[in-house]
Design a protein around this motif. Structure first.
Motif, PDB file in Angstrom:
ATOM      1  N   LEU A 344       0.871  -1.174   0.000  1.00  0.00           N
ATOM      2  CA  LEU A 344       0.000   0.000   0.000  1.00  0.00           C
ATOM      3  C   LEU A 344       0.911   1.228   0.000  1.00  0.00           C
ATOM      4  O   LEU A 344       1.534   1.534   1.014  1.00  0.00           O
ATOM      5  CB  LEU A 344      -0.911   0.004   1.236  1.00  0.00           C
ATOM      6  CG  LEU A 344      -2.028   1.065   1.249  1.00  0.00           C
ATOM      7  CD1 LEU A 344      -2.997   0.840   0.099  1.00  0.00           C
ATOM      8  CD2 LEU A 344      -2.778   1.047   2.581  1.00  0.00           C
ATOM      9  N   PRO A 345       1.022   1.923  -1.127  1.00  0.00           N
ATOM     10  CA  PRO A 345       2.042   2.973  -1.250  1.00  0.00           C
ATOM     11  C   PRO A 345       1.712   4.298  -0.576  1.00  0.00           C
ATOM     12  O   PRO A 345       2.480   5.239  -0.656  1.00  0.00           O
ATOM     13  CB  PRO A 345       2.174   3.154  -2.763  1.00  0.00           C
ATOM     14  CG  PRO A 345       0.843   2.750  -3.307  1.00  0.00           C
ATOM     15  CD  PRO A 345       0.331   1.670  -2.403  1.00  0.00           C
ATOM     16  N   PHE A 346       0.554   4.381   0.081  1.00  0.00           N
ATOM     17  CA  PHE A 346       0.198   5.619   0.776  1.00  0.00           C
ATOM     18  C   PHE A 346      -0.719   5.295   1.951  1.00  0.00           C
ATOM     19  O   PHE A 346      -1.325   4.220   2.017  1.00  0.00           O
ATOM     20  CB  PHE A 346      -0.523   6.589  -0.162  1.00  0.00           C
ATOM     21  CG  PHE A 346      -1.933   6.159  -0.501  1.00  0.00           C
ATOM     22  CD1 PHE A 346      -3.024   6.747   0.130  1.00  0.00           C
ATOM     23  CD2 PHE A 346      -2.169   5.164  -1.444  1.00  0.00           C
ATOM     24  CE1 PHE A 346      -4.321   6.335  -0.164  1.00  0.00           C
ATOM     25  CE2 PHE A 346      -3.464   4.757  -1.755  1.00  0.00           C
ATOM     26  CZ  PHE A 346      -4.540   5.347  -1.110  1.00  0.00           C
ATOM     27  N   LEU A 347      -0.794   6.220   2.901  1.00  0.00           N
ATOM     28  CA  LEU A 347      -1.759   6.139   3.991  1.00  0.00           C
ATOM     29  C   LEU A 347      -2.699   7.331   3.886  1.00  0.00           C
ATOM     30  O   LEU A 347      -2.275   8.431   3.517  1.00  0.00           O
ATOM     31  CB  LEU A 347      -1.057   6.169   5.356  1.00  0.00           C
ATOM     32  CG  LEU A 347      -0.116   5.011   5.696  1.00  0.00           C
ATOM     33  CD1 LEU A 347       0.511   5.241   7.064  1.00  0.00           C
ATOM     34  CD2 LEU A 347      -0.844   3.683   5.658  1.00  0.00           C
ATOM     35  N   ASP A 348      -3.953   7.115   4.216  1.00  0.00           N
ATOM     36  CA  ASP A 348      -4.904   8.221   4.243  1.00  0.00           C
ATOM     37  C   ASP A 348      -5.521   8.322   5.636  1.00  0.00           C
ATOM     38  O   ASP A 348      -5.791   7.310   6.281  1.00  0.00           O
ATOM     39  CB  ASP A 348      -6.001   8.035   3.190  1.00  0.00           C
ATOM     40  CG  ASP A 348      -6.882   6.824   3.484  1.00  0.00           C
ATOM     41  OD1 ASP A 348      -6.331   5.720   3.688  1.00  0.00           O
ATOM     42  OD2 ASP A 348      -8.120   6.975   3.511  1.00  0.00           O
ATOM     43  N   ARG A 349      -5.699   9.551   6.086  1.00  0.00           N
ATOM     44  CA  ARG A 349      -6.332   9.818   7.376  1.00  0.00           C
ATOM     45  C   ARG A 349      -7.247  11.031   7.216  1.00  0.00           C
ATOM     46  O   ARG A 349      -7.097  11.827   6.284  1.00  0.00           O
ATOM     47  CB  ARG A 349      -5.295  10.094   8.468  1.00  0.00           C
ATOM     48  CG  ARG A 349      -4.371   8.935   8.802  1.00  0.00           C
ATOM     49  CD  ARG A 349      -5.096   7.810   9.501  1.00  0.00           C
ATOM     50  NE  ARG A 349      -4.175   6.763   9.922  1.00  0.00           N
ATOM     51  CZ  ARG A 349      -3.896   5.680   9.207  1.00  0.00           C
ATOM     52  NH1 ARG A 349      -4.464   5.512   8.016  1.00  0.00           N
ATOM     53  NH2 ARG A 349      -3.064   4.762   9.672  1.00  0.00           N
ATOM     54  N   PHE A 464      -4.963   0.464  -6.548  1.00  0.00           N
ATOM     55  CA  PHE A 464      -4.535   1.322  -5.448  1.00  0.00           C
ATOM     56  C   PHE A 464      -3.394   0.690  -4.669  1.00  0.00           C
ATOM     57  O   PHE A 464      -2.763   1.333  -3.837  1.00  0.00           O
ATOM     58  CB  PHE A 464      -5.722   1.649  -4.530  1.00  0.00           C
ATOM     59  CG  PHE A 464      -6.099   0.552  -3.579  1.00  0.00           C
ATOM     60  CD1 PHE A 464      -5.691   0.605  -2.245  1.00  0.00           C
ATOM     61  CD2 PHE A 464      -6.867  -0.518  -3.987  1.00  0.00           C
ATOM     62  CE1 PHE A 464      -6.044  -0.402  -1.365  1.00  0.00           C
ATOM     63  CE2 PHE A 464      -7.228  -1.515  -3.112  1.00  0.00           C
ATOM     64  CZ  PHE A 464      -6.814  -1.460  -1.788  1.00  0.00           C
ATOM     65  N   ILE A 465      -3.118  -0.600  -4.939  1.00  0.00           N
ATOM     66  CA  ILE A 465      -1.959  -1.249  -4.341  1.00  0.00           C
ATOM     67  C   ILE A 465      -0.833  -1.270  -5.370  1.00  0.00           C
ATOM     68  O   ILE A 465      -1.037  -0.948  -6.539  1.00  0.00           O
ATOM     69  CB  ILE A 465      -2.286  -2.680  -3.862  1.00  0.00           C
ATOM     70  CG1 ILE A 465      -2.785  -3.529  -5.041  1.00  0.00           C
ATOM     71  CG2 ILE A 465      -3.308  -2.649  -2.732  1.00  0.00           C
ATOM     72  CD1 ILE A 465      -2.986  -4.987  -4.702  1.00  0.00           C
TER      73      ILE A 465
END
Length: 487
Positions: A344-349, A464-465
């Motif tokens: 998963l190349p990014f994190l979202d919050r 998205f992965i």
């Protein structure tokens, strides 16, 4: 950054020339932003932030976690009950309750109990490889990602559900077929994930699903059957199903109280995310490791030497739980793979204001306070390839993770499973599964590049992965390294 009318800063994603995770990494790596702690973007029409500064990342993930407990992305709770109820997407306070209930599955003690089940699947992997191409018989070229995904599918099915999926013996087995469906790089799946992550207010209107109908039915039927059998026989396997059965019993003892486990889809949802995340993360790490080892044969020889010597010390061609954790170079290889290729190349919050308290400030970097509902993105891929933190970052070099070199790693610049309370709950199982797969793959086989092997790494923009745009073809050679020396 300057947005485009209507679509904001999502142009490359909207046109499918890049995935969102890698687009966010491109924003991070833009030379114009080199001295910025954060970059303002528009996610369609919503102002958001891409965080670059380690101290701000630490604030989001750890220090001020109580303001960032939810992901920005979500799915429709009415149309996709399995997607919205699982640990990945569910929102606080339900997230905290579920996380607490599921944590016992992932203790060191439980992993040790699961390990023999994983070893059985690793033996199946060996058998499959030997059957496909016995020693000294012609070339064996195959898509290595598919081989690894079949192994991890079977492993997750047995340790989580107590089910023999048989993907290694049958590439079209139902579990494997359903798993392929989840992450298929199709236009329809791309649309689903785009809306789920970046237009969350439209998920109900557009009936967005993380889990397709066919997969949802398959999962409901499978988990329902397994749980019923487990309750009927009172069998204990120390796996995820045991925990889910326990939650259902707990709810039954308190019929007057609201309980998440009263909703069968809540239970199935946890099983669903465990399966999808579990097989994809490990198969990605395992296959990218083999690709990089094929590119640098000397590193492959070094790893095989460590594995071979350890196997000769143990009995029956297997490594004990403690022994596999003691292999230093194997750990270094896996850590480096996860640095270069985080699944998963990014994190979202999503930032949440707290009633009665001042909003979080970006000082001393900027005189700006966050607004409630602001999407926050952390570009894992870019952080883990930033030359500021990693020398020659695009070179596969496991020695970065030697005991001595680890001391100089910036903690916020290495987080393939996230950091803080919302990190990946199954990361240790994922790493163990990857290590075990590599041990039993390289025990009697090695890989090398062939004409079909990709020359340049190009990721698929529709997922998205992190996935290759084409197949990951390698030649597998059976040299019987262990078998020939263990006689």
């Amino acid at each position: 950054m300057q947005p485009t009318p209507i679509i904001g800063n999502t142009g490359p994603v909207f046109t499918q020339s890049n995935s969102f995770g890698l687009h966010i990494s491109a924003v991070y790596s833009d030379p114009r932003m080199a001295n910025e702690a954060a970059v303002g973007i528009y996610v369609i029409n919503k102002p958001g932030l891409v965080i670059r500064e380690p101290e701000l990342i630490k604030s989001v993930l750890i220090k001020d976690f109580n303001r960032f407990t939810n992901r920005y992305g979500r799915t429709d709770p009415h149309y996709d009950a399995l997607g919205s109820n699982n640990l990945f997407f569910v929102r606080n306070p339900q997230w905290k309750e579920i996380r607490t209930k599921l944590t016992p599955v992932f203790t060191s003690g439980k992993m040790k109990q699961m390990y023999p089940l994983m070893q059985e699947i690793a033996a199946d992997l060996e058998s499959m490889l030997a059957k496909e191409r016995p020693a000294n018989e012609g070339k064996y070229v195959t898509d290595i990602k598919d081989v690894c995904a079949r192994f991890t599918t079977d492993s997750i099915a047995t340790i989580a559900y107590g089910v023999r999926a048989n993907s290694l013996s049958n590439p079209e087995a139902e579990f494997r077929r359903q798993g392929r469906m989840i992450f298929a790089p199709t236009l329809a799946r791309s649309k689903d994930f785009f809306v789920a992550f970046f237009l969350p207010k439209l998920v109900s209107l557009m009936r967005i699903k993380v889990f397709p109908d066919e997969f949802s039915k398959f999962l409901r039927d499978t988990i329902g059957h397994v749980m019923a059998e487990r309750e009927r026989t009172a069998t204990v396997r120390n796996d995820l199903i045991d925990v889910l059965v326990g939650l259902r019993k707990e709810a039954a003892l308190e019929p007057g109280k609201p309980h998440l486990a009263n909703d069968n889809d809540f239970l199935v949802a946890q099983a669903g995310v465990f399966f999808t995340a579990g097989f994809e993360t490990s198969s990605s790490a395992m296959s990218f490791a083999l690709l990089e080892l094929a590119r640098q044969p000397e590193l492959q020889k070094r790893l095989r030497k460590e594995i071979h010597e350890a196997l000769l010390e143990e009995k029956d061609g297997k490594l004990s739980y403690d022994k596999i954790h003691s292999l230093e170079y194997l750990s270094m290889v896996v850590d480096e793979v996860l640095r270069m290729y985080p699944v998963l190349p990014f994190l979202d919050r999503e930032y949440q204001s707290i009633k009665g308290e001042a909003d979080l400030s970006l000082k001393p970097y900027y005189d700006h306070k966050l607004e409630n509902g602001t999407p926050i993105f952390i570009p894992i891929y870019a952080l883990q390839r930033d030359p500021k933190y990693w020398t020659n970052p695009n070179l596969f070099n496991p020695d970065r993770f030697s005991a001595e070199n680890r001391k100089s790693i910036e903690p916020m610049a290495y987080q393939p499973f996230g950091l803080g309370p919302h990190n990946c709950i199954g990361s240790r199982i994922g790493v163990l599964q990857t290590k075990l797969g590599l041990v039993h793959f390289l025990k009697n086989h090695f890989v090398r590049s062939c004409p079909e092997t990709v020359k340049e790494i190009e990721f698929d923009p529709k997922t998205f992965i992190l996935q290759l745009k084409t197949g990951m073809f390698l030649e597998i050679v059976n040299d019987r390294l262990y078998d020939a020396n263990a006689l």
